[in-house]
Write an enzyme that holds these catalytic residues in place. Structure first.
Site, PDB file in Angstrom:
ATOM      1  N   HIS A   1      -2.262  16.436 118.843  1.00  0.00           N
ATOM      2  CA  HIS A   1      -2.611  17.535 117.846  1.00  0.00           C
ATOM      3  C   HIS A   1      -2.221  18.653 117.782  1.00  0.00           C
ATOM      4  CE1 HIS A   1      -6.481  20.748 117.992  1.00  0.00           C
ATOM      5  NE2 HIS A   1      -6.601  20.124 116.966  1.00  0.00           N
ATOM      6  N   SER A   2      -2.075  19.563 119.503  1.00  0.00           N
ATOM      7  CA  SER A   2      -1.207  20.423 120.009  1.00  0.00           C
ATOM      8  C   SER A   2      -0.252  20.231 121.260  1.00  0.00           C
ATOM      9  CB  SER A   2      -1.594  21.214 120.748  1.00  0.00           C
ATOM     10  OG  SER A   2      -3.023  20.943 121.430  1.00  0.00           O
TER      11      SER A   2
ATOM     12  N   GLU B   1       9.405  21.776 122.275  1.00  0.00           N
ATOM     13  CA  GLU B   1      10.249  21.485 123.004  1.00  0.00           C
ATOM     14  C   GLU B   1      10.209  22.918 124.772  1.00  0.00           C
ATOM     15  OE1 GLU B   1      11.580  18.675 125.207  1.00  0.00           O
ATOM     16  OE2 GLU B   1      10.537  17.598 123.119  1.00  0.00           O
TER      17      GLU B   1
ATOM     18  N   SER C   1      -8.155  31.982 116.057  1.00  0.00           N
ATOM     19  CA  SER C   1      -8.531  30.284 117.039  1.00  0.00           C
ATOM     20  C   SER C   1      -9.786  29.531 116.706  1.00  0.00           C
ATOM     21  CB  SER C   1      -8.751  30.273 118.695  1.00  0.00           C
ATOM     22  OG  SER C   1      -7.615  30.958 119.221  1.00  0.00           O
TER      23      SER C   1
END
Length: 443
Positions: free
Chosen positions: A334-335, A118, A204
């Site tokens: 997923h993200s 959030e 990443s």
């Protein structure tokens, strides 16, 4: 003309020429995989001496090795969705305090995920990835490892850090990239790392950590009386990267004590497993590289614990790698850059978020053992929420790292070209101070 006449005489007398008999070519029938194997004649099966297949034997009938003829690797499970132990012999017999830590660490991770997700939606951080539905694979595996074992994570193994003692402030400072971040603000959010906890910083690009883990394990093996192994985590999507195949072959041929831990959560971002690969998942690839494998229920914390414990014992005893495949379901997106409602049904998601949820299963188990107190657990969740929200407020006020940090920590001694760049940058910033938010950075 004499040449033509000679050829004509030969053709006229062709019946007198003793032509060699034409060899009889047998009709070739490709046997099905259900046909019995035809061994060589004589003294049993004749084994080949080819260096590329020393264990293979000769056959007299060709036989296609079809993938559908190979039995799928079964899924090892200890605890069902009701928290019942299917086979009492597989009960790990963990102490109450250990099981309660497992449960609370999963709850802490779940609670922190909700708030930080959030936080990103409010624009307070740039990116976030939740671990919903995969908490058991983190905590169960972490509990089975030694704190001295090295971990190469991908980006959805925050629970491993929770188990090892990474604090709420450590997590949130990293996500906010402030001066208290152990990575000095150089990484995206959720790219954690901790030298103290033997957790190598996440990067990443998918799959890069897998050959690194194989190499680190090989280095450990070369040390006298080595008691450390390496575990590397990755998803089934990353298993399609070339780095994964290189790592598998590297570890298998050099006998590296590494655990390849695949979290098969069903979706490589928006691509379901059935479109990601053919064959028997990721564990099914192990035999082709000459490695051991074990597949288990990744929503079952005890199955994960037992599987990882067995794998650790194996790699250290045999000095060989193993592939673990934790079968799970990614409940969250997923993200924060993904919307999973576009590619999967809500009713399917609901099952995994309730009946098949790893926290729910362990809760049922604890209730049956008399180890669960609803009131205390509710207080624990409130306490975690309060800590997370308080830390977010603190982390937002901590300045960003000194911008000069970008030139440091790459070399033991800063080389001349970086010194020149740092000097030019300092001069530039000094001349144009009004265009940079220097007050937000540590001086």
């Amino acid at each position: 003309m004499s040449l033509l006449r000679t050829l004509g005489n030969v053709l006229a007398k062709r019946t007198l020429i003793a032509w060699p008999a034409r060899p009889v070519v047998p009709v070739m029938h490709l046997s099905s995989d259900t046909a019995p194997l035809q061994q060589g004649t004589g003294n049993g099966a004749m084994h080949a001496k080819f260096p590329g297949a020393l264990e293979a034997s000769f056959v007299t009938i060709p036989k296609l090795a079809l993938p559908e003829s190979i039995e799928p690797i079964p899924i090892y499970r200890v605890m069902n969705s009701e928290g019942l132990i299917d086979d009492p012999s597989q009960e790990p017999n963990l102490e109450q305090t250990t099981v309660q830590k497992m449960f609370r660490d999963m709850v802490l991770l779940n609670t922190m995920d909700k708030i930080l997700y959030e936080s990103q939606r409010q624009g307070r951080i740039s990116f976030y990835m939740t671990n919903f539905g995969e908490e058991a694979s983190h905590i169960g595996s972490a509990a089975a490892l030694s704190p001295e074992d090295w971990v190469y994570g991908q980006y959805r193994e925050a629970g491993v850090l929770v188990w090892r003692g990474f604090t709420i402030s450590d997590f949130i400072n990293q996500c906010y990239g402030n001066a208290e971040d152990l990575g000095k603000g150089r990484q995206m959010p959720v790219h954690y790392g901790s030298r103290k906890l033997n957790f190598v910083t996440i990067s990443s690009p998918l799959g890069t950590q897998i050959p690194q883990a194989a190499g680190a394990a090989y280095a450990f093996k070369l040390q006298p009386n080595n008691q450390r192994c390496v575990i590397t985590y990755f998803g089934e999507g990353a298993a399609s990267e070339g780095d994964t195949h290189a790592a598998f072959n590297f570890a298998a041929t050099l006998d590296s004590p590494v655990i390849f831990f695949c979290r098969n959560n069903g979706f490589a971002i928006s691509t379901p497993s059935k479109e990601q690969y053919r064959g028997d998942g990721i564990a099914g690839r192990a035999a082709g590289y000459g490695m051991a494998a074990l597949r288990f229920d990744g929503t079952d914390v005890f199955a994960t614990y037992n599987a990882t414990k067995l794998a650790r014992e194996y790699v250290l005893r045999e000095n060989k790698p193993i592939v673990l495949e934790a079968m799970a379901y990614r409940i969250g997106h997923h993200s924060t850059s993904d919307d999973s409602t576009a590619y999967r049904a809500a009713d399917e998601l609901e099952i995994w978020n309730t009946v098949e949820h790893p926290i729910t299963k362990l809760k049922h188990y604890m209730i049956r053992r008399g180890w669960f107190n609803e009131e205390k657990e509710n207080e624990f969740v409130k306490s975690v929420r309060k800590q997370v929200l308080s830390q977010i407020n603190q982390s937002e006020r901590i300045p960003k790292p000194d911008w000069r940090e970008m030139f440091q920590d790459v070399y033991q001694e800063m080389p001349t070209h970086l010194k020149d760049q740092l000097r030019m940058m300092e001069e530039h910033v000094e001349q144009h101070r009004e265009h940079y938010p220097l007050k937000d950075f540590k001086q």
